[in-house]
Enzyme design. Structure first.
Site, PDB file in Angstrom:
ATOM      1  N   MET A   1      -7.081  30.348  14.294  1.00 32.69           N
ATOM      2  CA  MET A   1      -6.038  29.332  14.105  1.00 32.69           C
ATOM      3  C   MET A   1      -4.858  29.659  15.020  1.00 32.69           C
ATOM      4  O   MET A   1      -3.733  29.218  14.773  1.00 32.69           O
ATOM      5  CB  MET A   1      -5.611  29.285  12.645  1.00 32.69           C
ATOM      6  CG  MET A   1      -6.762  28.833  11.748  1.00 32.69           C
ATOM      7  SD  MET A   1      -6.233  28.018  10.241  1.00 32.69           S
ATOM      8  CE  MET A   1      -5.307  29.309   9.451  1.00 32.69           C
ATOM      9  N   GLY A   2      -5.119  30.424  16.068  1.00 30.45           N
ATOM     10  CA  GLY A   2      -4.074  30.715  17.048  1.00 30.45           C
ATOM     11  C   GLY A   2      -3.106  31.783  16.582  1.00 30.45           C
ATOM     12  O   GLY A   2      -3.352  32.500  15.614  1.00 30.45           O
TER      13      GLY A   2
ATOM     14  N   HIS B   1      -7.455  39.429  16.454  1.00 28.93           N
ATOM     15  CA  HIS B   1      -8.238  38.426  17.195  1.00 28.93           C
ATOM     16  C   HIS B   1      -8.750  39.029  18.503  1.00 28.93           C
ATOM     17  O   HIS B   1      -9.887  38.761  18.911  1.00 28.93           O
ATOM     18  CB  HIS B   1      -7.381  37.204  17.541  1.00 28.93           C
ATOM     19  CG  HIS B   1      -6.808  36.494  16.352  1.00 28.93           C
ATOM     20  ND1 HIS B   1      -5.482  36.531  16.032  1.00 28.93           N
ATOM     21  CD2 HIS B   1      -7.396  35.705  15.422  1.00 28.93           C
ATOM     22  CE1 HIS B   1      -5.264  35.803  14.957  1.00 28.93           C
ATOM     23  NE2 HIS B   1      -6.414  35.287  14.561  1.00 28.93           N
TER      24      HIS B   1
ATOM     25  N   GLY C   1     -13.370  38.383  11.338  1.00 26.19           N
ATOM     26  CA  GLY C   1     -12.811  39.662  10.912  1.00 26.19           C
ATOM     27  C   GLY C   1     -13.091  39.916   9.440  1.00 26.19           C
ATOM     28  O   GLY C   1     -13.100  38.982   8.633  1.00 26.19           O
TER      29      GLY C   1
ATOM     30  N   ILE D   1      -8.283  45.259  11.699  1.00 27.97           N
ATOM     31  CA  ILE D   1      -7.384  45.964  12.631  1.00 27.97           C
ATOM     32  C   ILE D   1      -6.022  46.089  11.938  1.00 27.97           C
ATOM     33  O   ILE D   1      -5.515  45.099  11.385  1.00 27.97           O
ATOM     34  CB  ILE D   1      -7.239  45.188  13.964  1.00 27.97           C
ATOM     35  CG1 ILE D   1      -8.620  44.963  14.596  1.00 27.97           C
ATOM     36  CG2 ILE D   1      -6.314  45.924  14.926  1.00 27.97           C
ATOM     37  CD1 ILE D   1      -9.348  46.215  15.049  1.00 27.97           C
TER      38      ILE D   1
HETATM   39  O1  PAF Z   1      -9.839  32.766   9.768  1.00 27.47           O
HETATM   40  C1  PAF Z   1      -9.291  31.778  10.292  1.00 27.47           C
HETATM   41  O2  PAF Z   1      -8.382  31.888  11.113  1.00 27.47           O
HETATM   42  C2  PAF Z   1      -9.752  30.388   9.903  1.00 27.47           C
HETATM   43  O3  PAF Z   1     -10.071  30.318   8.557  1.00 27.47           O
HETATM   44  C3  PAF Z   1     -10.919  29.864  10.766  1.00 27.47           C
HETATM   45  C4  PAF Z   1     -12.163  30.685  10.582  1.00 27.47           C
HETATM   46  C5  PAF Z   1     -10.503  29.857  12.224  1.00 27.47           C
HETATM   47  C6  PAF Z   1     -11.254  28.418  10.375  1.00 27.47           C
HETATM   48  O4  PAF Z   1     -10.168  27.568  10.549  1.00 27.47           O
END
Ligand code: PAF
Length: 281
Positions: A30-31, A37, A147, A176
């Site tokens: 989700m950025g 990430h 994760g 992490i």
């Molecule tokens: O873990 C996340 O950031 C969100 O739940 C995902 C897997 C990107 C789905 O929107």
């Protein structure tokens, strides 16, 4: 690196890769990307010919009272990081690209979605399963990376893929942490300095639980009482839940046996944080 806002642009790029016999690894996000990430993207880079990162704050996994509007965003910084890490494509759609008018379909996984975070976020995992299903199909991903910090999400996505015979491998990656133990999360940026210190209680109380398990304690109530008491010592903390569940069905256990998940959600001030560990009893 390609930046795509349209499903059709992702499909066009993927079609070429697939025609050349290349594999695709997908990192759904989700950025507001952080080191957690980055570890997923690095792993995807190692294991696939092509790497797609989706960067989409998915509205359907937020209830009306949750932090959808306030959720932190920094798309330019995300792109810089993805480029540095060697991603091939970042998919950054508008909500209406993912959910056009007339969208009525959803995917949900029963049982596993009802415990832990599912109790206070009843619509959350349906939204997650639906969006990741779409992303798996759009990217034609061979592998997708999640994760373990969102352990329930990982278990649910793995179950969905197994139950519905999706042609994709789900790879779970370790949590992490910051140097002081706080699990990395985009939501950590909401914490003021005092709350940031208080937030260490999550990791500290989990470590206490883990030590007791390693010392042979198998009674879930004894373990949960010890963990909860540690959290309650922190005045800024309010427990949403602390649970020990079996890793397979995510149902509460009385005595630890086999693989269990010890997970918690704790409010630090207004910020809800989650953390967990998996233990093989
Ligand atoms: O873990 C996340 O950031 C969100 O739940 C995902 C897997 C990107 C789905 O929107």
């Amino acid at each position: 690196m390609i930046i795509a806002e349209k499903v059709s642009d992702v499909k066009a790029a993927v079609r070429q890769w697939k025609q050349a016999g290349e594999s695709v690894g997908l990192v759904p996000t989700m950025g507001y990307l952080h080191e957690g990430h980055a570890s997923l993207i690095r792993r995807a880079r190692e294991e696939n010919d092509r790497v797609v990162v989706s960067d989409f704050v998915n509205p359907t996994q937020f209830a009306p009272n949750e932090d959808l509007e306030a959720y932190p965003r920094d798309f330019e910084a995300d792109c810089r990081l993805c480029e540095q890490l060697g991603a091939d494509l970042v998919f950054h759609p508008e909500p209406k690209e993912m959910y056009p008018e007339g969208f009525h379909t959803g995917v949900s996984v029963d049982v596993l979605s009802k415990e832990l975070c599912g109790k206070s976020r009843p619509i959350h995992f349906g939204g997650v399963c639906t969006v990741v299903t779409k992303l798996f199909h759009i990217a034609e991903a061979d592998r997708a990376y999640f994760g373990q910090k969102d352990a329930q999400q990982l278990a649910i996505v793995q179950r969905m893929v197994r139950d519905l015979n999706y042609n994709i491998e789900i790879i779970g990656c370790p949590i992490i942490r910051e140097e002081d133990g706080l699990a990395k999360s985009s939501r950590n940026t909401y914490l003021n300095p005092e709350e940031r210190k208080a937030a260490l209680v999550l990791h500290r109380s989990l470590e206490l639980g883990r030590e007791k398990m390693e010392a042979g304690e198998r009674d879930a109530k004894v373990l949960l009482d010890a963990i909860s008491s540690e959290i309650e010592k922190e005045p800024l903390a309010r427990i949403d839940y602390v649970q020990i569940v079996d890793w397979n069905e995510l149902q509460p256990v009385e005595q630890l046996a086999g693989k269990v998940l010890c997970a918690m959600a704790v409010y630090i001030g207004k910020v809800r944080l989650i953390d967990n560990f998996i233990f093989e009893a």
